[in-house]
Each structure stands twice: as structure tokens, then as C-alpha cells.
Design a protein around this motif. Structure first.
Motif, mmCIF file in Angstrom:
data_model
loop_
_atom_site.group_PDB
_atom_site.id
_atom_site.type_symbol
_atom_site.label_atom_id
_atom_site.label_comp_id
_atom_site.label_asym_id
_atom_site.label_seq_id
_atom_site.Cartn_x
_atom_site.Cartn_y
_atom_site.Cartn_z
ATOM 1 N N THR A 113 53.849 21.673 45.474
ATOM 2 C CA THR A 113 52.857 20.625 45.283
ATOM 3 C C THR A 113 51.662 21.187 44.534
ATOM 4 N N LEU A 114 51.261 20.495 43.475
ATOM 5 C CA LEU A 114 50.070 20.877 42.721
ATOM 6 C C LEU A 114 48.851 20.461 43.532
ATOM 7 N N LEU A 115 47.961 21.414 43.831
ATOM 8 C CA LEU A 115 46.798 21.164 44.675
ATOM 9 C C LEU A 115 45.505 20.975 43.888
ATOM 10 N N ALA A 116 45.365 21.720 42.806
ATOM 11 C CA ALA A 116 44.126 21.683 42.033
ATOM 12 C C ALA A 116 44.401 22.175 40.621
ATOM 13 N N THR A 117 43.488 21.839 39.710
ATOM 14 C CA THR A 117 43.608 22.289 38.329
ATOM 15 C C THR A 117 42.245 22.683 37.788
ATOM 16 N N GLY A 118 42.279 23.420 36.714
ATOM 17 C CA GLY A 118 41.065 23.780 35.997
ATOM 18 C C GLY A 118 41.399 23.981 34.535
ATOM 19 N N THR A 119 40.477 23.642 33.661
ATOM 20 C CA THR A 119 40.699 23.827 32.230
ATOM 21 C C THR A 119 39.908 25.041 31.750
ATOM 22 N N PHE A 120 40.373 25.633 30.661
ATOM 23 C CA PHE A 120 39.698 26.785 30.078
ATOM 24 C C PHE A 120 38.650 26.313 29.081
ATOM 25 N N ALA A 121 37.576 27.077 28.960
ATOM 26 C CA ALA A 121 36.526 26.753 27.989
ATOM 27 C C ALA A 121 37.091 26.739 26.574
ATOM 28 N N SER A 122 38.016 27.630 26.302
ATOM 29 C CA SER A 122 38.707 27.613 25.010
ATOM 30 C C SER A 122 40.164 27.988 25.254
ATOM 31 N N SER A 123 41.046 27.349 24.512
ATOM 32 C CA SER A 123 42.476 27.581 24.685
ATOM 33 C C SER A 123 42.887 28.872 23.982
ATOM 34 N N VAL A 124 44.058 29.383 24.360
ATOM 35 C CA VAL A 124 44.542 30.629 23.773
ATOM 36 C C VAL A 124 46.062 30.557 23.605
ATOM 37 N N VAL A 125 46.547 31.066 22.491
ATOM 38 C CA VAL A 125 47.988 31.203 22.267
ATOM 39 C C VAL A 125 48.372 32.577 22.806
ATOM 40 N N ILE A 126 49.355 32.615 23.707
ATOM 41 C CA ILE A 126 49.786 33.872 24.313
ATOM 42 C C ILE A 126 51.031 34.348 23.574
ATOM 43 N N GLN A 127 50.898 35.477 22.897
ATOM 44 C CA GLN A 127 51.980 36.009 22.084
ATOM 45 C C GLN A 127 52.604 37.231 22.739
ATOM 46 N N SER A 128 53.821 37.541 22.325
ATOM 47 C CA SER A 128 54.532 38.706 22.835
ATOM 48 C C SER A 128 53.656 39.942 22.738
ATOM 49 N N GLY A 129 53.588 40.698 23.822
ATOM 50 C CA GLY A 129 52.789 41.913 23.859
ATOM 51 C C GLY A 129 51.361 41.717 24.319
ATOM 52 N N ASN A 130 50.907 40.458 24.435
ATOM 53 C CA ASN A 130 49.546 40.205 24.909
ATOM 54 C C ASN A 130 49.453 40.421 26.420
ATOM 55 N N PRO A 131 48.432 41.143 26.893
ATOM 56 C CA PRO A 131 48.172 41.174 28.331
ATOM 57 C C PRO A 131 47.520 39.855 28.729
ATOM 58 N N VAL A 132 47.877 39.365 29.908
ATOM 59 C CA VAL A 132 47.324 38.088 30.375
ATOM 60 C C VAL A 132 46.718 38.318 31.752
ATOM 61 N N LYS A 133 45.390 38.355 31.788
ATOM 62 C CA LYS A 133 44.685 38.623 33.044
ATOM 63 C C LYS A 133 43.422 37.780 33.094
ATOM 64 N N PHE A 134 43.153 37.222 34.263
ATOM 65 C CA PHE A 134 41.948 36.438 34.491
ATOM 66 C C PHE A 134 41.063 37.220 35.460
ATOM 67 N N PRO A 135 39.915 37.700 34.978
ATOM 68 C CA PRO A 135 39.029 38.496 35.826
ATOM 69 C C PRO A 135 38.473 37.680 37.000
ATOM 70 N N THR A 136 38.010 38.387 37.988
ATOM 71 C CA THR A 136 37.363 37.780 39.151
ATOM 72 C C THR A 136 36.324 36.756 38.694
ATOM 73 N N GLY A 137 36.370 35.572 39.283
ATOM 74 C CA GLY A 137 35.392 34.529 39.002
ATOM 75 C C GLY A 137 35.689 33.677 37.790
ATOM 76 N N SER A 138 36.778 33.934 37.081
ATOM 77 C CA SER A 138 37.022 33.192 35.832
ATOM 78 C C SER A 138 37.866 31.932 36.025
ATOM 79 N N LEU A 139 38.549 31.783 37.134
ATOM 80 C CA LEU A 139 39.316 30.561 37.408
ATOM 81 C C LEU A 139 38.522 29.711 38.391
ATOM 82 N N ALA A 140 37.927 28.638 37.919
ATOM 83 C CA ALA A 140 37.054 27.806 38.751
ATOM 84 C C ALA A 140 37.691 26.479 39.081
#
Length: 143
Positions: free
Chosen positions: A112-139
Motif C-alpha cells: 500500500t502506498l502511504l505517502a509521496t513526495g516530489t523532487f525539486a528537480s527531476s533527474v535521469v538515472i543512468q547506468s553507473g550513477n550512484p543513487v543516494k538521498f542524504p539525511t533530510g532530503s526526502l520530505a
């Protein structure tokens, strides 16, 4: 839409006013989206690609910050630790489609989806990119 979904709002209202107990997940799972779902949890497009999997955040004070002032009259809560998706093993999304936000589920798949949040700016995630959200960045906001 950013904030609580109808499913979570209904559960909160039922518990508070109707004394209907609810079950809490031990872990919340963060999903990434290229198209955001509706408030009823339908629609939306979750990211796909090699190495992509929802990432868990333990329910509790180690996983989430204390509520704080958000935008306008809203309250917000954020991730209390980094959320690390690792390195993309292929282009994620559908290929070339930007990631625009995240969702919080009660399960690592489906659920069940409980909540959502949008990013200030979108990003294309390409092969080899690290994907990490630092503390406090998902609101997550709540009216």
C-alpha cells in the motif's frame, strides 16, 4: 500530489475517531517514480532497471526525523538517515525518463502506498550513477 495518500489518511481518521486499530509496518520502503501516482495510490510509474529495488527505512526515530514546520501551514517529516539505492546497473526508469519523486510503501514489492513526495528537480538515472538521498532530503508533508 505530495503528502499522505488516501489509504494513510483513512487509517489515521479511523484510528483517531472510530477506534479502529491499525497495523504498522516495521519497515517503510522508498520507491522512485517517473510519473507520480494519484492520492488514491493508483497510476504512477515506478522506476525499473538493473539494480533497482525499493529501499527500506526502519519505522521509528532512527528512520524518520521528528515532525517540523514545513511549507505554509504544513508539517513535515524527513528521512533521519541516508537512503542508498546503490549504483544503477543500467539506465533506470523507462530509459531516458526523469525520476520526479518518491513514494513510501508498507512492503518491498506491491503493498500500500502511504505517502509521496516530489523532487525539486527531476533527474535521469543512468547506468553507473550512484543513487543516494542524504539525511533530510526526502520530505513528506501533512496539512
Amino acid at each position: 500530489m505530495a503528502g499522505l495518500t488516501n489509504a494513510l489518511a483513512d487509517a489515521e481518521l479511523n484510528q483517531e475517531f472510530r477506534a479502529v486499530a491499525r497495523t504498522y509496518p516495521a519497515t517503510h520502503y522508498i520507491a522512485l517514480f517517473t510519473a507520480m501516482p494519484a492520492e488514491d495510490g493508483t497510476g504512477g510509474t515506478e522506476v525499473t532497471g538493473t539494480g533497482y529495488a525499493r529501499q527500506g527505512i526502519t519505522r521509528g526515530t532512527a528512520g524518520w526525523s521528528a515532525p517540523a514546520a514545513g511549507t505554509g501551514n504544513k508539517r513535515k517529516i524527513t528521512n533521519a538517515a541516508d537512503v542508498n539505492f546503490g549504483t544503477a546497473g543500467s539506465d533506470w526508469a523507462p530509459i531516458g525518463t526523469p525520476c520526479v519523486g518518491f513514494g513510501v510503501y508498507d512492503a518491498s514489492t506491491a503493498g500500500t502506498l502511504l505517502a509521496t513526495g516530489t523532487f525539486a528537480s527531476s533527474v535521469v538515472i543512468q547506468s553507473g550513477n550512484p543513487v543516494k538521498f542524504p539525511t533530510g532530503s526526502l520530505a513528506i508533508n501533512k496539512d
